[in-house]
Design an enzyme around this catalytic site. Sequence first.
Site, PDB file in Angstrom:
ATOM      1  N   ASP A 161     -23.365  26.504 -15.443  1.00 36.47           N
ATOM      2  CA  ASP A 161     -22.257  26.857 -14.557  1.00 36.47           C
ATOM      3  C   ASP A 161     -22.509  28.261 -14.017  1.00 36.47           C
ATOM      4  O   ASP A 161     -23.060  29.112 -14.724  1.00 36.47           O
ATOM      5  CB  ASP A 161     -20.930  26.816 -15.321  1.00 36.47           C
ATOM      6  CG  ASP A 161     -19.748  27.249 -14.466  1.00 36.47           C
ATOM      7  OD1 ASP A 161     -19.311  26.462 -13.606  1.00 36.47           O
ATOM      8  OD2 ASP A 161     -19.264  28.387 -14.642  1.00 36.47           O
TER       9      ASP A 161
ATOM     10  N   HIS B 118     -12.724  29.921 -16.731  1.00 37.19           N
ATOM     11  CA  HIS B 118     -13.534  30.260 -15.559  1.00 37.19           C
ATOM     12  C   HIS B 118     -14.602  31.292 -15.908  1.00 37.19           C
ATOM     13  O   HIS B 118     -14.941  32.152 -15.094  1.00 37.19           O
ATOM     14  CB  HIS B 118     -12.658  30.756 -14.407  1.00 37.19           C
ATOM     15  CG  HIS B 118     -11.875  29.663 -13.732  1.00 37.19           C
ATOM     16  ND1 HIS B 118     -12.458  28.715 -12.931  1.00 37.19           N
ATOM     17  CD2 HIS B 118     -10.553  29.366 -13.800  1.00 37.19           C
ATOM     18  CE1 HIS B 118     -11.524  27.873 -12.509  1.00 37.19           C
ATOM     19  NE2 HIS B 118     -10.376  28.241 -13.017  1.00 37.19           N
TER      20      HIS B 118
END
Length: 508
Positions: free
Chosen positions: A14, A161
């Site tokens: 990610d 996040h």
Amino acid sequence: MMSSQDRSEIAFFDVETTIPARTGQKHAILEFGSILVCPRTLVELDNYSTLVKPSDVSLISLSSVRCNGISGKDVASAPTFAQIADRVFDILDGRIWAGHNINRFDCPRIREAFQEINRPAPEPKGTIDSLTLLTQKFGRRAGDMKMASLATYFGLGDQSHRSLDDVRMNLEVLKYCATVLFLESSLPDVLTANSWVSPNAITRSRGNRKASPEVTGSNNGTPSSSSLVKDHQVTPPQNNSFVDNHPILSLMTPGLGDCELNLAEPGSEPAPDPFNMSPLSNLVEGGCIRPDDTIMETSSESLNLSTANSSNTFRDCIDFLKPDEISVPSITVVLAPGFNGLHKLQILHKNSVFHVCCNHMKVRFGISTKFVDYAGRPRLSFVLDASPDLCQILDACDNLAQKRSLDSGSSSDWRPVVARKAGFVNSPTIRLHIPTVWDGNNARLSTEIYQKESSSTQRVVFSRYDIAELDALLAPGTFMDVYFSLDPYDYQQNAGIRLVAKKLVVHS
């Protein structure tokens, strides 16, 4: 990480990035995180994460900080991407890549980062994009299927996040989804009786909304739109039995050609392709194109320009209103049913959907190809000067839609539909999008375009696809009558109103 000679692990990864503050600005990577997972036991074997200092720290806007919490101070002493490129390459190259929405976001960011330092990017031998494939196989049980929604659905906590946390959460979500699907397939009559979407659910095509059986394998017929992307022509594992029954590898996107994975029974008819977007053309021709549908655009062919006498083929049923026919107090924004049970914003005038017609608008900037879809194909748009009356209407729509978006729980960064750049506040502009439909090997514009001369108006027919020809037709300084729709969108932490051209009448 593990030896570069061992390529059997799945690399979940990610990236956290900046949020572009203006049109044309690219994302800058702020953090990279990855875990290597054993494909047979799903055990995490190794991990790596690091903050990344962008070449221009000023790109870290307040919107970026609100999204991932990474500030300029956090990355001040972090390595640049060039300094971690060897490590990232070793982690990713030749392995199966996995992540949520990686085909459209993370993979392009990795390739851009390597391109900026003039180095070849790593290549996967397979990809698992959990957003696309879980939406297909798991249905819309978790709403919008974002990672935060899936985590909430399974009770896994809040999404941070941050890269390493997100990839670990992604793996857990896949485990939970695979387990639920396995259990449902074991006792379908019992476990799917009250389920939103059964394992053998009938899904609807965005294009024609006709039901078709969901399939779990690829076919030998027309390649899917996702498999036509060159960057994702990858090689899957060859043990079909192992792949078929594996809770994670069964979700992998296979490659093409000699390495294509065919899970159909011998002698059976090819299964329908769940990613075939050609039926989308029916939706576009019906005047119902939505913002997310415009991603199916391409510039793969050249085209010749010809004209034909215009007729009353344009959608007379659509209510196009001129600015002086629109009452700002009568504009409302509501949440309307969307695809697969989701809701989306809809802009109304006197409780009816309306489109806008503006005469004699001037082109400020011609056709732009700097925006691309997930396959790297250009998404066409151009910029027009906006009159004060039109700005007043669009500003009102913007304010109402943004408020409704916030009230509905969205945290996306809102992008104003009217652009007012510093030093040019008295010269506002709007960007008009021209949707392109890709049907097999053919691309065509869904916007109707006419040329108006002193005595007649003729339909412009594009027999082949040539952006340069379209750019010459819509050159800066050209005047035209514009018919467009107002389509709210909310995608990858960006939200706003997209203006989609339905009909253009170019003045010669």
